[in-house]
Design a protein around this motif. Structure first.
Motif, short mmCIF file in Angstrom:
data_model
loop_
_atom_site.label_atom_id
_atom_site.label_comp_id
_atom_site.label_asym_id
_atom_site.label_seq_id
_atom_site.Cartn_x
_atom_site.Cartn_y
_atom_site.Cartn_z
N ASP A 197 0.78 -1.24 0.00
CA ASP A 197 0.00 0.00 0.00
C ASP A 197 0.81 1.30 0.00
OD1 ASP A 197 -2.40 -1.27 -0.08
OD2 ASP A 197 -2.56 -1.44 2.10
N PRO A 198 2.10 1.33 0.30
CA PRO A 198 2.75 2.61 0.53
C PRO A 198 2.97 3.47 -0.72
CG PRO A 198 4.37 0.87 0.72
CD PRO A 198 3.03 0.22 0.57
N LEU A 199 2.84 2.94 -1.91
CA LEU A 199 3.13 3.72 -3.12
C LEU A 199 1.85 4.29 -3.73
CD1 LEU A 199 5.74 1.47 -4.94
CD2 LEU A 199 6.17 3.53 -3.62
N PRO A 200 1.94 5.47 -4.34
CA PRO A 200 0.79 6.00 -5.08
C PRO A 200 0.51 5.13 -6.31
CG PRO A 200 2.48 7.69 -4.76
CD PRO A 200 3.03 6.41 -4.26
N GLU A 201 -0.66 5.29 -6.86
CA GLU A 201 -1.13 4.47 -7.98
C GLU A 201 -0.18 4.44 -9.17
OE1 GLU A 201 -3.61 1.82 -9.80
OE2 GLU A 201 -3.92 2.60 -7.81
N PRO A 202 0.33 5.58 -9.69
CA PRO A 202 1.23 5.50 -10.86
C PRO A 202 2.55 4.79 -10.54
CG PRO A 202 0.49 7.77 -10.51
CD PRO A 202 0.00 6.96 -9.36
N LEU A 203 3.07 4.98 -9.32
CA LEU A 203 4.31 4.32 -8.96
C LEU A 203 4.12 2.82 -8.75
CD1 LEU A 203 6.04 6.88 -6.58
CD2 LEU A 203 6.56 6.35 -8.95
N GLU A 204 2.93 2.42 -8.31
CA GLU A 204 2.66 0.99 -8.17
C GLU A 204 2.72 0.31 -9.53
OE1 GLU A 204 -0.99 0.05 -6.22
OE2 GLU A 204 -0.38 0.97 -4.33
N LEU A 205 2.14 0.94 -10.53
CA LEU A 205 2.15 0.40 -11.88
C LEU A 205 3.58 0.34 -12.42
CD1 LEU A 205 0.56 -0.62 -14.32
CD2 LEU A 205 0.40 1.75 -15.08
N LEU A 206 4.35 1.40 -12.22
CA LEU A 206 5.73 1.44 -12.73
C LEU A 206 6.62 0.41 -12.01
CD1 LEU A 206 6.36 5.27 -13.13
CD2 LEU A 206 6.08 3.55 -14.93
N SER A 207 6.50 0.34 -10.68
CA SER A 207 7.35 -0.61 -9.96
C SER A 207 6.95 -2.05 -10.27
CB SER A 207 7.31 -0.34 -8.46
OG SER A 207 6.02 -0.60 -7.95
N GLY A 208 5.67 -2.28 -10.42
CA GLY A 208 5.21 -3.63 -10.77
C GLY A 208 5.69 -4.06 -12.14
N SER A 209 5.59 -3.16 -13.11
CA SER A 209 6.05 -3.52 -14.46
C SER A 209 7.57 -3.66 -14.50
CB SER A 209 5.56 -2.50 -15.48
OG SER A 209 6.04 -1.21 -15.16
N ALA A 210 8.30 -2.80 -13.79
CA ALA A 210 9.77 -2.92 -13.75
C ALA A 210 10.17 -4.23 -13.08
CB ALA A 210 10.38 -1.73 -13.02
N GLY A 211 9.49 -4.60 -12.01
CA GLY A 211 9.78 -5.86 -11.33
C GLY A 211 9.47 -7.06 -12.20
N ALA A 212 8.33 -6.99 -12.92
CA ALA A 212 7.96 -8.11 -13.80
C ALA A 212 8.97 -8.24 -14.94
CB ALA A 212 6.56 -7.89 -14.35
N ILE A 213 9.39 -7.13 -15.52
CA ILE A 213 10.39 -7.17 -16.59
C ILE A 213 11.71 -7.72 -16.05
CG2 ILE A 213 11.81 -5.71 -18.10
CD1 ILE A 213 9.31 -3.95 -18.47
N GLY A 214 12.09 -7.32 -14.86
CA GLY A 214 13.32 -7.84 -14.27
C GLY A 214 13.26 -9.33 -14.02
#
Length: 120
Positions: free
Chosen positions: A39-56
């Motif tokens: 929960d600690p990240l705002p909505e746009p950062l959740e999407l960016l961190s999730g996609s970066a993590g999935a790509i990694g």
């Protein structure tokens, strides 16, 4: 400790290995996916961190597979080389005479030895 190119530089100036290991990529990617699920990240950062993590994580899986295939290919090449060397070694005649071979002096014009087989 963070690796730099200067600490990994070979004699010719080219790096001798990756600056970031595959395990480090998997670890950071897992943290990013975990941050996006929390929960600690705002909505746009959740999407960016999730996609970066999935790509990694996808990259980690891809590189692991490529390295596994390359190691299998190297093992096959090494096996082929060893088999070829053994075949060459086996095909060569022995350097020492067999136990049933005797060298005798023969009065020939060249004055050399002749090899005669003794049958038992």
């Amino acid at each position: 400790m963070i690796s730099t190119a200067s600490s990994h530089a070979a004699a010719d100036g080219a790096p001798d290995g990756p600056l970031v290991s595959r395990f480090s990529i998997a670890l950071v990617s897992s943290v990013l996916v975990g941050m996006s699920l929390g929960d600690p990240l705002p909505e746009p950062l959740e999407l960016l961190s999730g996609s970066a993590g999935a790509i990694g994580l996808l990259f980690y899986g891809y590189r692991s597979r490529v390295i596994r295939i390359e190691r299998a290919r190297q093992a096959d090449a090494t096996k082929t080389l060893v088999e070829r060397r053994l075949d060459t070694f086996i095909a060569e005649p022995p350097l020492l005479p067999t136990p049933h071979t005797v060298r005798e002096w023969s009065p020939s014009s060249s004055g050399s030895y002749s090899v005669q087989r003794i049958s038992r």
